[in-house]
Design an enzyme around this catalytic site. Structure first.
Site, PDB file in Angstrom:
ATOM      1  N   LYS A 153     -57.886  20.776  57.022  1.00 57.03           N
ATOM      2  CA  LYS A 153     -57.319  22.091  56.682  1.00 57.03           C
ATOM      3  C   LYS A 153     -57.100  22.340  55.204  1.00 57.03           C
ATOM      4  O   LYS A 153     -57.571  23.339  54.652  1.00 57.03           O
ATOM      5  CB  LYS A 153     -56.003  22.289  57.435  1.00 57.03           C
ATOM      6  N   HIS A 155     -85.553  23.796  28.404  1.00 60.73           N
ATOM      7  CA  HIS A 155     -84.933  22.710  27.612  1.00 60.73           C
ATOM      8  C   HIS A 155     -83.979  23.276  26.560  1.00 60.73           C
ATOM      9  O   HIS A 155     -83.773  22.660  25.513  1.00 60.73           O
ATOM     10  CB  HIS A 155     -85.992  21.846  26.904  1.00 60.73           C
ATOM     11  N   TYR A 158     -61.077  14.012  69.945  1.00 57.15           N
ATOM     12  CA  TYR A 158     -60.154  14.339  68.860  1.00 57.15           C
ATOM     13  C   TYR A 158     -59.501  13.092  68.277  1.00 57.15           C
ATOM     14  O   TYR A 158     -59.145  12.157  68.998  1.00 57.15           O
ATOM     15  CB  TYR A 158     -59.062  15.308  69.356  1.00 57.15           C
ATOM     16  N   LYS A 160     -60.123  33.080  17.225  1.00 57.16           N
ATOM     17  CA  LYS A 160     -60.805  32.646  18.452  1.00 57.16           C
ATOM     18  C   LYS A 160     -60.656  33.603  19.617  1.00 57.16           C
ATOM     19  O   LYS A 160     -59.654  34.282  19.772  1.00 57.16           O
ATOM     20  CB  LYS A 160     -60.273  31.270  18.881  1.00 57.16           C
ATOM     21  N   GLU A 179     -64.876  29.130  31.748  1.00 56.52           N
ATOM     22  CA  GLU A 179     -64.721  27.668  31.711  1.00 56.52           C
ATOM     23  C   GLU A 179     -64.000  27.148  32.951  1.00 56.52           C
ATOM     24  O   GLU A 179     -64.381  26.132  33.534  1.00 56.52           O
ATOM     25  CB  GLU A 179     -63.926  27.259  30.466  1.00 56.52           C
ATOM     26  N   SER A 204     -56.353  31.366  20.507  1.00 63.10           N
ATOM     27  CA  SER A 204     -55.868  30.010  20.278  1.00 63.10           C
ATOM     28  C   SER A 204     -54.490  30.103  19.651  1.00 63.10           C
ATOM     29  O   SER A 204     -54.185  31.064  18.945  1.00 63.10           O
ATOM     30  CB  SER A 204     -56.841  29.301  19.335  1.00 63.10           C
TER      31      SER A 204
HETATM   32  N1  ARG Z   1     -52.152  19.434  63.716  1.00 60.88           N
HETATM   33  C1  ARG Z   1     -53.269  18.994  64.481  1.00 60.88           C
HETATM   34  C2  ARG Z   1     -54.549  19.095  63.665  1.00 60.88           C
HETATM   35  O1  ARG Z   1     -54.538  19.833  62.777  1.00 60.88           O
HETATM   36  C3  ARG Z   1     -53.405  19.851  65.692  1.00 60.88           C
HETATM   37  C4  ARG Z   1     -54.022  19.156  66.868  1.00 60.88           C
HETATM   38  C5  ARG Z   1     -53.117  18.120  67.328  1.00 60.88           C
HETATM   39  N2  ARG Z   1     -53.579  17.468  68.494  1.00 60.88           N
HETATM   40  C6  ARG Z   1     -53.123  16.312  68.880  1.00 60.88           C
HETATM   41  N3  ARG Z   1     -53.559  15.798  69.957  1.00 60.88           N
HETATM   42  N4  ARG Z   1     -52.209  15.652  68.174  1.00 60.88           N
HETATM   43  O2  ARG Z   1     -55.532  18.454  63.918  1.00 60.88           O
END
Ligand code: ARG
Length: 451
Positions: free
Chosen positions: A317, A148, A309, A275, A282, A269
Site C-alpha cells: 500500500k 552524444h 494471502y 540565480k 530538478e 539562491s
Molecule cells: N491489512 C491487510 C493488508 O493490507 C488486510 C488483509 C488482512 N488479512 C489477513 N488475513 N490478515 O494486507
C-alpha cells in the site's frame, strides 16, 4: 483484533495509518456485498438495509472528520466493522458472511487503482496538451538537434517537443492496458478457497463497476501483479518525465539559454542574487528514484510468497500510494510549468556553432550530383576540417575553396540553409514543417479522445 497484544506489536502490525485512505472503496465494497447477501437471502433484506445505512453514516463521519481511527483495530476493514457494531448492534456481525479480509482488501485495492489509473491518464493528457501548445506557439523555431550532446542536425523545436508527446502517448496506452487487468472483481474468493454460501459474485462485480469476476479464488486473493503493473508503467513515465526535466534544466542554463522558466517554477539562491534555479524540474528528476524504488520494493515483497494471502502483502500500500501521489504531483506541476516556458528563438539559432550542423546536407548535396554517399561523407569531413581550422562557416567559403574538395560543387551550394535542411527532411515522422504540422494535428486528435 490486536487488543491483547503488546503495544510494540500492535503498532508494528497496524496498517490503519495508511490504509485509511481506502475507506471509500472499503465501504463501497461492503455495501455491494451486503446488498448481494440480502438479494440472495443469505441475510434478510432488512438486515442488509440496516447494515447499508450504518455504512453510509460511517462514511459521513469519516468525511466530516468525526471518525476515530484506532490502531488497535489494525486496519481499515476492522475499524469500519467495529464502528458498525457500535452503530447498529449485532446485525453488523452478519456483514462478514461469505467474505474475508483477503478478498476485501484485494477488491479495495483494485477499486482504488482503477480510479487512480484513470486520473493518471487524464493528468498525462494535460501534460501532452502543454507540450503541444508550446510546440504550436513556436512552430518556426529551429534548434540544434543533438546526438552524444554534440550538435548533429538542425530540427524544429516543435519536433523535439512532440517526441515527448509520443513517449507520454505510449505511457497512456500502457496504463490503459493495465486497466483491463485491474478491472476484475476478487469478491467471492473468500479467504482463499471460495465460499460455501450461494453468493452472486456477478451482482457484486456489476454494482462495483468491475467488468469481470476473477476466475481463480487463490489467484484473486494472492496476486498483486496489477499493483506492480501500475508501478512499472509509472516508472516508465517517471523516466520519460525525468529526461524532459533534464532537458529543461540544460536549456535553462546560462550555456544554452534556449528557454526561460517562469519565476513561479524556479527559485532564487540565498546568496547569489542572479540565480534562477530550475528546482521544479530538478525535483521531478530526483523523484524518479522513489518511483523506481517502489516498483522494486513491491516486486521484492511478492517474490517467493507461497499461495495464498500472506501478511507481507500489506507492504504494497504505502509503495503504491507514494507512486500514485508522486506521479500525480510531478505530472501536474510539469503541465503548468511547460505552459509558461518562454523560448528564445534568436538564441537557439545563435547556439548553432557556425553552420557545421549542415555537414550532412552538404554530403547529401554531393550525392544528388552523383557521388556515392561514403565518398561524399569523406569529402565533407575534409571540407569541415578545413573550415574549422580557418574558423569559418561553410557559407563563408568561396566556390573555389569548395571546388578544391570536389569539382561537383556549384553556386547552388549556397542555397543550403538551416531552413532548407529542415524542410528537406520530409519523410513520415521527420522534422520538416509539413510533417510537424501533421504530427500536431494527430496529437490534438489523440488528446481529444476520451481516455
Ligand atoms: N491489512 C491487510 C493488508 O493490507 C488486510 C488483509 C488482512 N488479512 C489477513 N488475513 N490478515 O494486507
Amino acid at each position: 483484533m490486536l487488543q491483547d497484544k503488546p503495544d510494540l506489536v500492535k503498532k508494528y502490525l497496524a496498517s490503519i495509518p495508511f490504509d485509511r485512505r481506502l475507506y471509500r472503496e472499503d465501504i463501497r465494497g461492503s455495501i455491494a456485498h451486503a446488498r448481494m447477501l440480502g438479494a440472495r437471502g443469505i441475510i434478510t433484506e432488512s438486515d442488509a438495509d440496516i447494515i447499508i445505512k450504518g455504512l453510509k453514516s460511517i462514511q459521513e463521519e469519516i468525511e466530516q472528520g468525526d471518525f476515530q481511527f484506532r490502531a488497535d483495530l489494525e486496519d481499515i476493514h476492522l475499524n469500519i466493522e467495529s464502528r458498525l457494531f457500535e452503530k447498529v448492534g449485532d446485525v453488523a456481525g452478519r456483514l462478514h458472511t461469505a467474505r474475508s479480509r483477503n478478498d476485501q482488501i484485494a477488491s479495495d485495492m483494485r477499486l482504488f487503482l482503477k480510479k487512480e489509473t484513470e486520473e493518471t491518464i487524464k493528468t498525462l493528457k494535460k501534460l501532452q496538451s502543454s507540450l503541444v501548445e508550446l510546440a504550436s506557439q513556436n512552430k518556426d523555431v529551429i534548434i540544434p538537434g543533438y546526438t552524444h550532446l554534440q550538435q548533429a542536425q538542425p530540427i524544429l523545436l516543435a519536433h523535439h517537443l512532440l517526441a515527448y508527446f509520443e513517449m507520454f502517448q505510449r505511457d497512456i496506452e500502457r496504463f490503459r492496458s493495465c486497466l483491463t487487468r485491474t478491472d476484475v472483481s476478487p469478491l467471492g474468493s473468500g479467504a482463499l478457497a471460495g465460499t460455501a454460501y450461494a453468493i452472486d459474485p456477478n451482482l457484486v462485480a456489476q454494482e462495483l463497476g468491475f467488468s469481470k469476476v476473477a476466475t481463480n479464488s487463490l489467484d484473486a486473493v494472492s496476486d498483486r501483479d496489477f499493483v506492480i503493473e501500475y508501478e512499472a508503467c509509472a516508472a516508465l513515465t517517471a523516466m520519460h518525465l525525468s529526461r524532459l526535466a533534464e532537458e529543461i534544466v540544460l536549456w535553462a542554463s546560462d550555456e544554452f539559454r534556449f528557454i526561460r522558466i517562469d519565476e513561479a517554477f524556479a527559485s532564487g539562491s540565498s546568496i547569489m542574487p542572479q540565480k534562477r534555479n530550475p528546482d521544479v524540474a530538478e525535483l521531478a528528476r530526483g523523484k524518479t528514484g522513489r518511483v523506481y524504488g517502489n516498483l522494486v520494493a513491491t516486486l521484492t515483497t511478492m517474490k517467493a510468497l507461497p499461495l495464498a494471502y500472506n501478511r507481507d502483502m500489506q507492504e504494497d500500500k504505502e509503495r503504491l500510494f507514494d507512486t500514485v501521489d508522486t506521479l500525480r504531483s510531478s505530472l501536474q506541476v510539469f503541465a503548468q510549468m511547460i505552459r509558461t516556458v518562454k523560448v528564445d528563438a534568436e538564441r537557439t539559432r545563435d547556439a548553432i556553432r557556425k553552420d557545421y550542423i549542415l555537414a550532412t546536407d552538404l554530403a547529401d548535396y554531393l550525392v544528388k550530383k552523383g557521388l556515392p554517399f561514403r565518398e561524399a561523407h569523406g569529402v565533407i569531413a575534409k571540407l569541415a576540417g578545413y573550415a574549422i581550422a580557418k574558423e569559418q562557416s561553410f557559407h563563408d567559403l568561396s566556390l573555389n575553396e569548395y571546388r578544391g574538395f570536389s569539382p561537383l560543387f556549384a553556386e547552388d551550394v549556397y542555397a543550403i540553409t538551416l531552413e532548407s535542411s529542415v524542410a528537406s527532411r520530409n519523410t513520415t515522422g521527420a522534422t520538416s514543417p509539413e510533417q510537424v504540422e501533421l504530427a500536431l494535428t494527430r496529437a490534438n486528435e489523440l488528446i481529444a479522445k476520451i481516455l
